[in-house]
Design an enzyme around this catalytic site. Structure first.
Site, PDB file in Angstrom:
ATOM      1  N   THR A   1       0.724  -1.236  -0.063  1.00  0.00           N
ATOM      2  CA  THR A   1       0.232   0.402   0.277  1.00  0.00           C
ATOM      3  C   THR A   1       0.776   1.213   0.146  1.00  0.00           C
ATOM      4  O   THR A   1       0.510   2.420  -0.679  1.00  0.00           O
ATOM      5  CB  THR A   1      -1.175  -0.425   1.345  1.00  0.00           C
ATOM      6  OG1 THR A   1      -1.996  -1.433   1.245  1.00  0.00           O
ATOM      7  CG2 THR A   1      -1.784   0.868   1.478  1.00  0.00           C
TER       8      THR A   1
ATOM      9  N   SER B   1       2.554  -7.620  -0.348  1.00  0.00           N
ATOM     10  CA  SER B   1       3.039  -8.150   0.638  1.00  0.00           C
ATOM     11  C   SER B   1       2.948 -10.616   0.450  1.00  0.00           C
ATOM     12  O   SER B   1       3.220 -11.022   0.482  1.00  0.00           O
ATOM     13  CB  SER B   1       3.111  -8.331   2.340  1.00  0.00           C
ATOM     14  OG  SER B   1       1.522  -8.270   2.167  1.00  0.00           O
TER      15      SER B   1
ATOM     16  N   ASP C   1      -0.031  -6.363   4.970  1.00  0.00           N
ATOM     17  CA  ASP C   1      -0.441  -8.121   5.057  1.00  0.00           C
ATOM     18  C   ASP C   1       0.023  -8.871   6.006  1.00  0.00           C
ATOM     19  O   ASP C   1      -0.490  -9.926   6.524  1.00  0.00           O
ATOM     20  CB  ASP C   1      -1.186  -8.747   4.225  1.00  0.00           C
ATOM     21  CG  ASP C   1      -2.573  -6.839   4.146  1.00  0.00           C
ATOM     22  OD1 ASP C   1      -2.587  -6.517   4.460  1.00  0.00           O
ATOM     23  OD2 ASP C   1      -3.153  -7.437   2.655  1.00  0.00           O
TER      24      ASP C   1
HETATM   25  C1  SIN Z   1      -0.697  -2.982   3.027  1.00  0.00           C
HETATM   26  O1  SIN Z   1       0.413  -3.088   2.518  1.00  0.00           O
HETATM   27  O2  SIN Z   1      -1.374  -2.163   3.399  1.00  0.00           O
HETATM   28  C2  SIN Z   1      -1.744  -4.311   2.261  1.00  0.00           C
HETATM   29  C3  SIN Z   1      -1.460  -4.889   1.040  1.00  0.00           C
HETATM   30  C4  SIN Z   1      -0.449  -5.391   1.230  1.00  0.00           C
HETATM   31  O3  SIN Z   1       0.072  -6.041   1.841  1.00  0.00           O
HETATM   32  O4  SIN Z   1       0.056  -5.631   0.198  1.00  0.00           O
END
Ligand code: SIN
Length: 399
Positions: free
Chosen positions: A68, A117, A149
């Site tokens: 994100t 992630s 995540d």
């Molecule tokens: C985030 O980055 O907060 C959610 C998506 C991810 O883990 O890539």
């Protein structure tokens, strides 16, 4: 893949890979892997620090994987806090937009990947860890950006495998880079500041979001949306950052081993290949849980299974029967609790190891790495009690 040095637009195509030398037959450490790797692992080339960059400021490299923090809001609408494309912006562009970074460090970037992630394979984390160590041969500190995540999984994998004592800071964001009220630039800025400060040298990997610094071993994501999602149950944060002040109030237990051989974990990835990384799964306990998950994991080829048990690690009768069968087939189990905190203490049962106070996802990383380096269950039990538990070592305890 491209990289930049000090954000000055210096780009090269990344087309070379450095071969780590002399490792296949030199696995002489007491923790040497059981299997002798057939080929030497490779590690991505990291940009060198140029002499002109050796100023009084620390040299920090940001190794970006996406998430994100690199997200772009949908439809160009900055109020789209939930509707966005993670892993869109490059770290080169993001660092270029950071104001006043010259105050804190000479910042370089390396785009390791750009995705969520949860999309990373364990074999990619192997590459990431080697890239971090490669970078720390020249840089003063590394920031790794990932999605939040599975950030705690990635952070603990790095904590267990990176060999260097220099600072490794993992960060991300709960709101995309270009959203209203985004936490992304501030998190990136503060992570660079922390990595450059040297204040977490010997801490292993630390996680920094929302101005709060937490230990990789202990931290967990506690909320799907809130900016203060990361928490360290029972033990609390290590410290926090308030503008120019970085306050460290406690240290992870492994800091008490700084400079000693016991500081380093047995998990030197240069001694194994990706093929040595086994499948390890997590089975969740609940009212009248069936044994199907454990049976399925075993049928799928799992070499280890972590149970996230009720209370002090309890599992249902059906899970227990499936576990007994799996142990007969050589599968190794680790007991954890689904409650979110609390220590599991060693038992004498063959094939079952206590996960100490590691949560299930952390225990899974430790079991996976342990099984990659040895098949000896007694050794793995010892590793959970030492490198897993990471109790404070004092001269008074003689430990
Ligand atoms: C985030 O980055 O907060 C959610 C998506 C991810 O883990 O890539």
């Amino acid at each position: 893949m491209t990289f930049t040095v000090n954000g000055k637009g210096f780009k090269r195509l990344l087309n070379t890979f450095l071969v780590l030398a002399m490792i296949t037959t030199m696995a002489t450490s007491v923790y040497a892997a059981d299997p002798v790797p057939p080929t030497a692992p490779t590690v991505a080339a990291i940009p060198d620090v140029k002499l002109k960059d050796l100023t009084a400021k620390p040299n920090v490299i940001v190794i970006a994987t996406g998430g994100t923090i690199a997200g772009q809001v949908a439809d160009g609408d900055p109020t789209n806090l939930q509707n966005y494309r993670a892993g869109t912006y490059t770290m080169e562009d993001m660092v270029a937009q950071l104001p006043r970074k010259d105050k804190i460090a000479d910042v370089s970037t390396y785009q390791f990947g750009n995705k969520g992630s949860g999309g990373y394979l364990i074999t990619e984390l192997y590459d990431l860890s080697l890239a971090v160590d490669q970078a720390l041969k020249t840089y003063d500190g590394v920031v790794v950006t990932t999605g939040t995540d599975t950030m705690e999984d990635i952070a603990y994998f790095l904590d267990l495998t990176v060999r260097s004592e220099k600072p490794v800071v993992i960060t991300g964001a709960m709101r995309p880079w270009d959203a209203i009220g985004t936490d992304a630039p501030a998190n990136l800025y503060n992570a660079i500041k922390l990595a450059g400060s040297g204040k977490t040298k010997w801490f292993g990997t630390v996680l920094m979001l929302n101005d709060v610094i937490q230990a990789a071993r202990d931290v967990t994501k506690s909320n799907a949306h809130r900016l203060d999602t990361f928490e360290t149950p029972i033990l609390g944060a290590l410290g926090y950052i308030d503008q120019d002040s970085i306050s460290i109030y406690r240290a992870p237990g492994r800091v008490s081993k700084a400079g000693k051989p016991t500081w380093s974990t047995p998990f030197d990835l240069s001694k194994i290949t990706k093929a040595d990384l086994p499948m390890v799964e997590i089975a969740y306990a609940y009212q009248e849980a069936g044994g199907g998950a454990i049976k399925g994991f075993v049928a799928d080829g799992a070499k280890g299974i972590v149970t996230a048990g009720t209370g002090a690690g309890g599992i249902s009768a059906k899970m227990s029967a499936a576990r007994t069968e799996a142990i007969k087939q050589g599968v190794l189990f680790v007991t954890t609790t689904r409650t979110g905190s609390g220590t599991m203490y060693p038992s004498s049962s063959d094939g079952i190891i206590a996960g100490d106070s590691l949560n299930a996802q952390h225990a899974r990383m430790l079991l996976l790495l342990s099984l990659a380096f040895t098949k000896d269950q007694k050794t793995i039990k010892d590793w959970f009690a030492t490198f897993g538990a990471q109790n404070v070592e004092t001269s008074a305890t003689g430990s």
